[in-house]
Design an enzyme around this catalytic site. Structure first.
Site: not given
Ligand SMILES: Cc1cc2nc3c(=O)[nH]c(=O)nc-3n(C[C@H](O)[C@H](O)[C@H](O)COP(=O)(O)OP(=O)(O)OC[C@H]3O[C@@H](n4cnc5c(N)ncnc54)[C@H](O)[C@@H]3O)c2cc1C
Length: 394
Positions: A371
């Site tokens: 989220e």
């Molecule tokens: C158990 C679990 C349940 C989930 N449930 C849902 C769900 O129901 N529906 C859904 O749609 N998603 C869901 N998610 C997905 C979740 O919302 C994403 O994992 C989250 O938004 C981060 O995206 P990512 O994992 O691709 O990380 P990335 O976006 O790849 O980020 C990796 C790192 O880079 C950092 N980063 C990225 N961009 C920037 C920036 N511009 N400036 C600074 N730092 C940055 C991030 O903060 C993070 O530390 C779930 C995730 C988990 C683990």
């Protein structure tokens, strides 16, 4: 389903659900398996449609009461609360807020009755913090859309009967290429889902991924208008973030209760460890986390309640968006630290899945990721006080 929807009755039903789910959850956790009794028990206690209006088969509570419900549920574990976030906060909520009457009538009563489990599918393997980078697409064919793409890390994603899914039009480019939101029924060969089990915690909750291959969705299942998807996603995340924050209050409350009990009974160096001043410091830190998180979540829930009552009001939207983001960031980090303090109070037993505090520590970590990660929420808060021109990303 119980008919009385006064806050006290709803909270009593949530309490009864929590008492019954606890032993089942504990057993499933140590056996590292999905908690299949969650839905039947939630159905029994009438807590699957907490925010759904009574005329559509739910309990119709506002954001402040719902936050209290989720705080109580959060004590049973982040996995249990995550189910409710997926089903209600980001599943039922967008249908309630952005759906038309016919969509509400078709999905909300059966989801409140537990006959249709919901999820929210925004994230993709290559689009997390920036959902605009998603690659899922749709194209129109007569009275249906065909959706293709992969959604990843979706709470309830492999058990859901319907998912709110976001995709871009395949045939549009440039400024015309704006994402849309759909209510997608999951059965069929063109929708293949699987559970993601390689995770360090939350074993009892379903985290799934699914692939859509020209999956047919009736045009009647478009949420809002074509191109409304991003607005719907961002609006829904306010609801989702509040649910995470509220659940974290519950995690802290449970850590405090467990730490107090253990500190009063465990004896080392000739006295209860709760009489050692350095152990008292851990207890004080957890209590401080509880009090501060409860206050910031209550403030956010009130802002969200006011916005829900006047959803066309841009000022209330901005106020609730900021208050909820602050609450989510604060409570998720406070819960993570509180669980760490509680584990320390338990010593070696704390570092074990057999004890509640150890389970909280490993489960609650995800609250700083989903989220909206800590980083994304910080940037959002900064942009809202600095002004849009200062936003670190657009
Ligand atoms: C158990 C679990 C349940 C989930 N449930 C849902 C769900 O129901 N529906 C859904 O749609 N998603 C869901 N998610 C997905 C979740 O919302 C994403 O994992 C989250 O938004 C981060 O995206 P990512 O994992 O691709 O990380 P990335 O976006 O790849 O980020 C990796 C790192 O880079 C950092 N980063 C990225 N961009 C920037 C920036 N511009 N400036 C600074 N730092 C940055 C991030 O903060 C993070 O530390 C779930 C995730 C988990 C683990």
């Amino acid at each position: 389903m119980p008919a009385d929807s006064s806050a006290a009755t709803v909270l009593a039903d949530v309490e009864a659900f929590c008492r019954e789910i606890r032993p089942v959850e504990e057993l499933c956790y140590v056996e590292r398996r999905h908690n299949d009794e969650l839905v039947p028990l939630a159905k029994k206690h009438g807590v699957l449609g907490l925010i759904v209006p009574a005329e559509l088969g739910g309990r119709g509570v506002d954001a402040t009461v719902y936050a209290k419900c989720l705080a109580r549920i959060g004590r049973e574990g982040t996995g249990v609360r995550t189910f409710f976030s997926g089903h209600t906060s980001i599943g039922q909520y967008p249908i309630l807020r952005y759906g038309n009457d016919e969509q509400r009538r078709r999905y909300l009563p059966k989801s409140a009755a537990g006959d249709c489990i919901l999820a929210f599918g925004l994230t993709e393997p290559d689009a997390g913090s920036n959902p605009l980078e998603m690659t899922s697409t749709y194209r129109r064919e007569g009275d249906r859309y065909l959706l293709s793409g992969v959604k990843y890390l979706i709470s309830n994603g492999s058990i859901a009967d319907a998912v709110v899914v976001f995709a871009y039009p395949a045939d549009k480019t440039g400024s015309e290429r704006r994402m849309s939101a759909f209510i997608v029924d999951t059965p069929g060969d063109t929708f293949v889902a699987e559970e993601i089990t390689a995770k360090p915690g939350m074993y009892t909750a379903d985290t799934g991924m699914f692939e859509m291959s020209a999956h047919p969705v009736p045009t009647a299942n478009l949420l809002g208008n074509e191109g409304d998807g991003f607005r719907i996603a961002m609006g829904t995340l306010i609801s989702g973030r509040l649910s995470v924050a509220a659940g974290c209050v519950g995690v802290i409350e449970d850590c405090l209760a467990e730490a107090i009990e253990y500190a009063k009974t465990r004896v080392q160096h000739g006295k209860e460890i709760g009489r050692h001043q350095l152990v008292q410091e851990h207890i004080a830190e957890i209590e401080l986390a509880r009090a501060a998180s409860d206050a910031i979540v209550t403030r956010a829930a009130e802002a969200k309640r006011d916005f829900d009552a006047d959803p066309g009001n841009p000022e209330l939207l901005a106020k609730s968006d900021l208050a909820v983001a602050e609450a989510k960031l604060f409570a998720a980090n406070a819960a993570w630290r509180a669980a760490d303090h509680a584990v320390q109070v338990f010593g070696g037993r704390g570092w074990s899945e057999l004890y509640r505090v150890g389970r909280h520590l490993q489960d609650v970590r995800v609250c700083r990721i989903y989220e909206g990660t800590d980083e994304i929420i910080k940037l959002k808060i900064a942009a809202s006080v600095l002004g849009k021109d200062w936003a670190a990303f657009h």
